[in-house]
Design an enzyme around this catalytic site. Structure first.
Site, mmCIF file in Angstrom:
data_model
loop_
_atom_site.group_PDB
_atom_site.id
_atom_site.type_symbol
_atom_site.label_atom_id
_atom_site.label_comp_id
_atom_site.label_asym_id
_atom_site.label_seq_id
_atom_site.Cartn_x
_atom_site.Cartn_y
_atom_site.Cartn_z
ATOM 1 N N ARG A 268 0.802 -1.230 0.000
ATOM 2 C CA ARG A 268 0.000 0.000 0.000
ATOM 3 C C ARG A 268 0.833 1.278 0.000
ATOM 4 O O ARG A 268 0.602 2.173 -0.821
ATOM 5 C CB ARG A 268 -0.914 0.044 1.237
ATOM 6 C CG ARG A 268 -2.197 -0.702 1.083
ATOM 7 C CD ARG A 268 -2.586 -1.320 2.397
ATOM 8 N NE ARG A 268 -1.629 -2.355 2.737
ATOM 9 C CZ ARG A 268 -1.686 -3.602 2.263
ATOM 10 N NH1 ARG A 268 -2.678 -3.964 1.493
ATOM 11 N NH2 ARG A 268 -0.753 -4.496 2.557
ATOM 12 N N THR A 269 1.770 1.379 0.938
ATOM 13 C CA THR A 269 2.439 2.667 1.113
ATOM 14 C C THR A 269 3.233 3.030 -0.137
ATOM 15 O O THR A 269 3.131 4.153 -0.654
ATOM 16 C CB THR A 269 3.343 2.631 2.360
ATOM 17 O OG1 THR A 269 2.589 2.093 3.442
ATOM 18 C CG2 THR A 269 3.836 4.023 2.723
ATOM 19 N N LYS B 31 25.713 -4.166 -0.039
ATOM 20 C CA LYS B 31 27.190 -4.219 0.012
ATOM 21 C C LYS B 31 27.717 -3.526 1.252
ATOM 22 O O LYS B 31 28.913 -3.419 1.439
ATOM 23 C CB LYS B 31 27.768 -3.524 -1.228
ATOM 24 C CG LYS B 31 27.307 -4.085 -2.546
ATOM 25 C CD LYS B 31 27.861 -3.209 -3.679
ATOM 26 C CE LYS B 31 27.009 -3.311 -4.917
ATOM 27 N NZ LYS B 31 27.210 -2.165 -5.814
ATOM 28 N N ARG C 158 11.033 3.925 3.841
ATOM 29 C CA ARG C 158 10.632 2.912 4.835
ATOM 30 C C ARG C 158 11.902 2.204 5.273
ATOM 31 O O ARG C 158 12.703 1.776 4.430
ATOM 32 C CB ARG C 158 9.642 1.905 4.250
ATOM 33 C CG ARG C 158 9.360 0.772 5.218
ATOM 34 C CD ARG C 158 8.181 -0.063 4.811
ATOM 35 N NE ARG C 158 6.937 0.643 5.028
ATOM 36 C CZ ARG C 158 5.738 0.082 4.928
ATOM 37 N NH1 ARG C 158 5.633 -1.214 4.627
ATOM 38 N NH2 ARG C 158 4.643 0.773 5.127
ATOM 39 N N HIS D 103 4.481 5.433 11.730
ATOM 40 C CA HIS D 103 4.020 5.387 10.339
ATOM 41 C C HIS D 103 3.022 6.541 10.202
ATOM 42 O O HIS D 103 1.803 6.331 10.112
ATOM 43 C CB HIS D 103 3.371 4.031 10.070
ATOM 44 C CG HIS D 103 3.154 3.708 8.623
ATOM 45 N ND1 HIS D 103 3.266 4.645 7.600
ATOM 46 C CD2 HIS D 103 2.828 2.527 8.023
ATOM 47 C CE1 HIS D 103 2.997 4.048 6.443
ATOM 48 N NE2 HIS D 103 2.734 2.765 6.673
#
Ligand code: CP
Length: 335
Positions: free
Chosen positions: A77-78, A107, A129, A157
């Site tokens: 969704r986000t 890396k 995120r 959030h």
């Protein structure tokens, strides 16, 4: 090229060396007030209406601007709603999913270095995120581009909280005076934390936290509610809480954030199906930030008019469009 930027609240206190305007970051739900949300939600409604009347005109409003999604944790969704929101406004979008595995983070590149590099490619907005509770805050320290917290570890959030409050207001007409259950894995669920923090700006009648005793709401959140005079209770008795609720905000048990033994012990503790719906008032709304993974029984709940979670997910796109444009025109934090 860029100095580390220092912050007061959500804005940078120090001018960056390229003389770009100081970025307006979105890091925490608690940085918003009711008037700020009202303005944002008005714009979200206007964008939705405009899309259906004048989609082409809407897509010219932010033409030539660029949004980067950098997601170190999975998302449906986000990431997609930010991308769609930006594209409906006419922006170009670059998205990286699972950046921990698919970017140079694999890396060993540090988050500050990645942010410094992305920043230099001159996007207008960066949505992040990250698994660390302070991931977005760290990124904001190194970014001359506005950083939107798209979910940070167990922390926050905030744009989900905007989506949730917008959805409650749209369906119920208000926040003030409502009794709102926030339930599930409250210790690990960042959407539950951000929602409670955002609700503390309003005057709900009561918040009822329902969770297994092993995963209660964080004491930092309950302390904020106390400080702001918001009535709340904590219980593991869902059946007795349901008849009181105007809104039931349900969340999943966060398997990825707990030992397997604890997950096995609590995963099936609270499931919302026909029996639980029967205890909810007829006017109530059942919400969930999604994904749901067993804590709502689809075949028993989805047909019920009280189920509001798909509407909630779709509202998120317009709320995010309003957030993006309010950052770009710098009205987001206006008093
Ligand atoms: N609600 C939410 O954050 O969903 P995603 O994890 O799919 O983005």
């Amino acid at each position: 090229m860029f100095a580390e930027l220092t912050h007061t609240g959500s804005t940078c206190a120090m001018m960056n060396l390229s003389n770009r305007p100081l970025p307006l970051h979105v890091l925490r739900a608690g940085d918003f007030t009711v008037p700020m949300n009202d303005r944002l939600f008005t714009r979200a409604r206007e964008y939705e209406e405009r899309f259906w009347k004048d989609r082409k005109g809407l897509a010219q409003t932010h033409e030539g601007m660029i949004l980067f999604n950098i997601f170190y944790e999975e998302s449906s969704r986000t990431i997609a709603s930010f991308a769609a929101a930006a594209m409906h406004l006419g922006m170009k979008v670059h998205s990286t999913q699972n950046a921990g595995q698919t970017s140079s983070a694999a890396k060993g590149e540090s988050l500050p270095d990645t942010i410094r590099i992305m920043d230099g490619y001159l996007p207008d907005i960066l949505v992040l995120r990250h698994p660390a509770d302070d991931g977005a805050a760290v990124a904001a320290k190194f970014s001359a581009v506005p950083v939107i917290n798209g979910g940070s570890g167990r922390g926050e959030h905030p744009t989900q909280a905007h989506t949730d409050v917008y959805t409650i207001e749209k369906r119920m007409g208000r926040i003030d005076g409502l009794t709102i259950i926030i339930g599930g894995d409250l210790m690990n669920g960042r959407t539950a934390r951000s929602l409670a923090l955002m609700l503390s700006m309003y005057r709900p009648a009561k918040i009822i936290f329902v969770s297994p005793l092993e995963v209660p709401m964080g004491s930092d959140v309950t302390a904020r509610l106390t400080e702001r005079g918001i009535s709340f209770t904590e219980t593991d008795d869902l059946r007795s809480a349901l008849p009181e609720a105007d809104v039931v905000y349900w969340t999943r048990v966060q398997k990825e954030r707990m030992p397997p033994e604890l997950y096995g012990k609590i995963k099936d503790r609270f499931i919302i199906g026909q029996q639980q719906l029967a205890l909810m008032p007829e006017h109530a709304m059942l919400m969930h930030p999604l994904p749901r993974v067993g804590e709502i029984v689809p075949e028993e709940v989805d047909h019920d008019p009280r189920a509001g979670f798909f509407e909630q997910a779709h509202n998120g796109m317009w709320v995010r469009a309003a957030l993006i444009s309010s950052i770009l025109d710098r009205t987001l934090y206006a008093p």
